[in-house]
Write an enzyme that holds these catalytic residues in place. Structure first.
Site, PDB file in Angstrom:
ATOM      1  CB  SER A 270      -0.960  -0.050   1.186  1.00 19.53           C
ATOM      2  OG  SER A 270      -1.989   0.892   1.051  1.00 19.53           O
TER       3      SER A 270
ATOM      4  CD  GLU B 295      -5.980  -3.830  -4.029  1.00 21.92           C
ATOM      5  OE1 GLU B 295      -5.706  -2.869  -3.294  1.00 21.92           O
ATOM      6  OE2 GLU B 295      -5.211  -4.779  -4.241  1.00 21.92           O
TER       7      GLU B 295
ATOM      8  CG  HIS C  11      -5.596  -2.510   0.139  1.00 22.58           C
ATOM      9  ND1 HIS C  11      -5.050  -2.009  -1.020  1.00 22.58           N
ATOM     10  CD2 HIS C  11      -4.957  -1.882   1.155  1.00 22.58           C
ATOM     11  CE1 HIS C  11      -4.132  -1.115  -0.717  1.00 22.58           C
ATOM     12  NE2 HIS C  11      -4.046  -1.025   0.600  1.00 22.58           N
TER      13      HIS C  11
END
Length: 310
Positions: free
Chosen positions: A151, A246, A276
């Site tokens: 991320s 996601e 995610h």
């Protein structure tokens, strides 16, 4: 005698979603950032892999060495955790990092870079670069270092590489990106097409996190904040994983397309039905498969010995 439960088995992905939502659901407008961080760390703390963990200070950046048995001393993975530049820590990601170390047989240096809104862009990037420089000062050669992150941490993998290239410094051997957040302007089509499928992130939340990181006057199209808009020529090989459910999916797919066009060696895998950073949840079968692919990539680019017999 085997006891048979009469409860309906819960799909491991749905179980992971409930775990995440139980944390988000406890927050409201009055919840402080400090409380959010504490809740997040508490929800995901722990480690299922018995690795050696040792505190470190990487040029003043708080870090931790996570080292599997018989790991070579001259190879290292530098790991940046996710959390939207607002949450997350070594504690919340220790299990994921330890499983990467165990699967690859390589030591990992994880760092707690500074978080927003107290420390806005480019504080996190500065800490990532400081950690890489510190590794170099410990006699790790660039060809023996791989950067990895999930991320926001995937963002730092890329922006650190871009900064090093700009400085004319040697780049690491490769990069591993799990659900990388590469576009703080959130322009990808998946922010709309996956809005219903994604139980965690919506575009409004992503933009709020971006504003928290950049500040009111920050430019979300700055290539060192949103590497999707950077010139990617000359970057080392990249392994990119994303989940098809996601909203941030296209941050990965658009980056892969642009990197390939720039001549970068890219391996992209979009996992059907996955959320995610699904790799955090070892109970999800696809997470185990993804971990094996990550380990294979790491071992190949760090030129490690043949995979250990499990």
């Amino acid at each position: 005698m085997t006891e048979v439960s009469n409860k309906t088995a819960v799909d491991p992905v749905e179980r992971a979603i409930r775990r995440i939502q139980s944390v988000y659901g406890s927050w409201n407008r009055n919840t402080s950032v400090a409380q959010m961080r504490s809740d997040w760390d508490a929800a995901f703390a722990g480690c299922t892999v018995p690795e050696s963990c040792r505190q470190a200070s990487a040029d003043g950046v708080d870090g931790e060495w996570i080292v599997p048995a018989d790991a070579p001393r001259d190879k290292a993975i530098l790991y940046f955790h996710g959390g939207g530049f607002r949450l997350g820590s070594i504690a919340s990601h220790r299990d994921l990092i330890a499983r990467i170390a165990d699967a690859s047989g390589c030591r990992v240096l994880a760092v707690n870079y500074r978080l927003a809104p107290e420390h806005r862009f480019p504080a996190a990037l500065e800490d990532a670069l400081a950690a890489y420089t510190w590794l170099r000062e410990q006699d790790f050669k660039p060809k023996d270092i791989v950067l990895a992150g999930d991320s926001a941490g995937g963002n730092l993998v890329l922006t650190a590489m871009l900064s090093l290239r700009h400085r004319g410094e040697a780049l690491p051997a490769a990069g591993v990106l799990m659900s990388p957040w590469t576009d703080l302007a959130a322009t990808g089509e998946s922010y709309l097409s996956r809005a219903t499928a994604d139980p965690i992130h919506q575009r409004s939340m992503i933009l709020a996190l971006a504003k928290g990181y950049m500040g009111d006057g920050g430019d979300p199209f700055d290539p060192l904040a949103s590497p999707l808009y950077a010139d990617l020529v000359g970057l080392p090989p990249l392994l990119i994983h994303a989940g098809d459910r996601e909203t941030v999916r296209d941050d990965a797919t658009m980056l892969a397309e642009k990197a390939k066009a720039a001549g970068v060696d890219v391996e992209l895998k979009v996992w059907d039905g996955m959320i995610h950073v699904f790799q955090m949840f070892s109970e999800i079968p696809q997470a185990q498969t993804a971990m094996a692919a990550i380990a294979s990539f790491l071992r190949r680019h760090l030129r490690l010995e043949a995979e250990r017999v499990r």
